[in-house]
Design an enzyme around this catalytic site. Sequence first.
Site, PDB file in Angstrom:
ATOM      1  N   ASP A 200       5.146  60.143  -6.111  1.00  0.00           N
ATOM      2  CA  ASP A 200       4.244  61.334  -6.518  1.00  0.00           C
ATOM      3  C   ASP A 200       2.848  60.458  -6.272  1.00  0.00           C
ATOM      4  O   ASP A 200       2.556  59.717  -5.602  1.00  0.00           O
ATOM      5  CB  ASP A 200       4.254  61.486  -7.906  1.00  0.00           C
TER       6      ASP A 200
HETATM    7  C1  BGC Z   1       1.774  66.012  -8.853  1.00  0.00           C
HETATM    8  C2  BGC Z   1       2.432  66.572  -7.576  1.00  0.00           C
HETATM    9  C3  BGC Z   1       1.762  66.911  -6.696  1.00  0.00           C
HETATM   10  C4  BGC Z   1       0.979  65.336  -6.734  1.00  0.00           C
HETATM   11  C5  BGC Z   1      -0.156  66.187  -5.243  1.00  0.00           C
HETATM   12  C6  BGC Z   1       1.064  65.009  -8.614  1.00  0.00           C
HETATM   13  O1  BGC Z   1      -0.196  64.858  -9.638  1.00  0.00           O
HETATM   14  O2  BGC Z   1       2.258  65.686  -9.409  1.00  0.00           O
HETATM   15  O3  BGC Z   1       3.263  67.530  -7.870  1.00  0.00           O
HETATM   16  O4  BGC Z   1       2.652  67.391  -5.575  1.00  0.00           O
HETATM   17  O5  BGC Z   1      -0.058  64.961  -6.948  1.00  0.00           O
HETATM   18  O6  BGC Z   1      -1.012  66.954  -5.100  1.00  0.00           O
END
Ligand code: BGC
Length: 750
Positions: free
Chosen positions: A287
């Site tokens: 993530d």
């Molecule tokens: C979130 C993810 C997301 C990623 C990219 C993160 O903060 O937890 O779900 O896909 O950002 O935007």
Amino acid sequence: MRAHATFFSVSVGALTAFATAQRSGEVDVDAILARLTLEQKLGQITLIPIGEPQNIPDKDRNSIVGNWQEAARTGRVGAMYGANTAAYTNEIQRAAFEESEHGIPLIIGNDIIHGYRTIFPIPLASSGSFDLELMQSLTRAAAVESRAAGTHWTFAPMVDIARDPRWGRASEGAGEDPWFGAKVAAARVKGFQGEGLDRPDAVAATAKHFAAYGAAVGGRDYDTTDMSEQTLREIHLRPFKAAVEAGTATLMTSFNDINGVPASGNSFLLQNILREEWNFDGFVTSDYTSINEMIPHGFARDLQHAGILALEAGCDVDLTGRVYQSQLTEAVEKGLISEATIDKSVRRVLEMKKRLGLFENPYGDEDTEAKVTLSDEHRALARKAAAESVVLLKNTDDLLPLDGTRGTIAVIGPLADSKRDSLGTWAGMGRAEDAVTALEGLQNAVDGARIVYAEGCKPDGDDRSGFQAAIALARSADVVLLFVGETEIMTGEANSRADLTLPGVQRELFEAIAETGTPVVAMLSTGRPIVVPEVEEKADAVMSVWHLGVEHGNGIADVVFGDVNPGAKLTMSWPRAIGQIPVYYARKNTGRPYRPNTRFVNRYRDMTMEPLYPFGYGLSYTTFELSGLDVASPEIGTRGVATVKATVTNTGDRAGSEVVQLYIHDRVATLVQPLRKLRGFEKVTLEAGESKEVTFELGTEELAIWNGEMDWVVEPGTFGVYVSTSSKGGLEGEFEVVERGTNGKMWGEN
Ligand code: BGC
């Protein structure tokens, strides 16, 4: 956004003969890999955010865009995210595909959570339709729009089980139930990936966040999770397994630690379970900076350590953290990690690019984009999905549906006319101006003169200056539709709430309007269950209308005026008080089950343990009755199939649909089991007076439990079975699972 002015400095020319050859024949991933420098390999497992050109401040524009293009040209980045529109993604793509040495296409990712430009209901809301085909068609439509715009990879579906409504990200998933969540996960993955990843309208799905992210203690986003392997496997991993079985191309790790090990460095999850047990052959991404975050977690000493831990655990791609890129060359030189470990992840990424057909054509298509983006067809789908996501929670004396030809309807409340809030959290490329608010939808549906409107108050804050006008309006009207709840920004990531009552002075507004004596329909516009016992008590009717996307208002109007008979159900229980959380239905019994007026039993001394509205609950404008429970196979073998039938009858005077639900209770097991577990559902549409027999089959998939010894088994014993229209009540029966039949074969087997 960070600028790395001097990060990428080498400029490379056009494609080599080798790269050109890859396009005409079978792409040879090993041959490509053999030609990459270590830096270029690390580039393939690095994703950087790019953003939209209009969002980049002028002063940074040349340097940032220049660097991105330079990174693509030099092969030092393999994936980007945040770019949209075919024109823009193609420009970026050209730098990698046509102007770099090896011509390796970029994989372009995006958060397409509930639609690309056509925004559909938030995923929690659409899950309530209990219509898997509909859910699949929503992710299908989102994929069609995305791929035309040059996005090949969506960071969705979120398949985390959410049992704590304080957690803002509950809005992105399918609620509290693992078995249901697994079905939804599979449907959503299939929708995104369509007929095959190489088709020009498919996007690679990401089952996220692996794993147990929704179990954060206190409902606080990113917080720790700690649980038994039984809970992990039975509850939190189930939808991920289903997503893998449905062919999800990728998974994303979660921010949390699980029993002390952060997910991005968790080899038990990423190796033992995902690769060895489930044979997953796609790639795993971290993530957003979750590899870097293993330092504050207290798991990695420094960035290099974090990079090594993550890659060795099986986290193939570094999403925005630039840890792999900045740290692993030195780590290889020092002998701290082998290049073979890096190759494994690079190969997975290249394989995925090949499967997606990107070596043949990585570009978006402007003509298709113009046709499919926010098309009439997608808008119609959004409207259908909006109406099918509305949950009717209370309807005293059949106040609803309203007759649009008579009387005055007062539309009141801070959520009645907000375009941005209609879209909901994480609305991709959705634009506020595309959204139809509830007020607009209602005005579209009936003679506008019948509708009068007052905001009443803001969603937050303590300004009561609008109360008087709203109260006067309510008094003058025949019925009030009161839109209260949460703005979109109160929901979603990093929006945990410790107080789930109506924010600001909305509760006071509700009380004041309820006191006018005009019938009130509370229209709860939220991204999660909230705590509203006063609304249930005092409103004449209550509807959960969520954040329904671009067709929010039209979908609501369809239900309010009865063009659509509501048939959705809650996929998360709504607590009566914050202190009841967690309040999911699938609880285990204690040694001291609740008994009224008894002290030393499982209870709250000051409140019932029952939620305000349970999982699976939702009313219709008609009524349904269940009858004739028939457990056709009262005894089966441990590998047999039990058949359970019941009849559902529409006993009201209009057509409607009911979700007939089947729950089981494995009464005595080697590990204690929940009192009820959903193991079947069927959404049935019936004319007034019509009946239908519904049949459920319970086989190994439905009956097996995790037995604590690395095994899924169906244990002999008695199973309670319940057929009902919510997780409460219903018809009850039972059947027996036995070890062997008298003929030496398993009962129920041929
Ligand atoms: C979130 C993810 C997301 C990623 C990219 C993160 O903060 O937890 O779900 O896909 O950002 O935007």
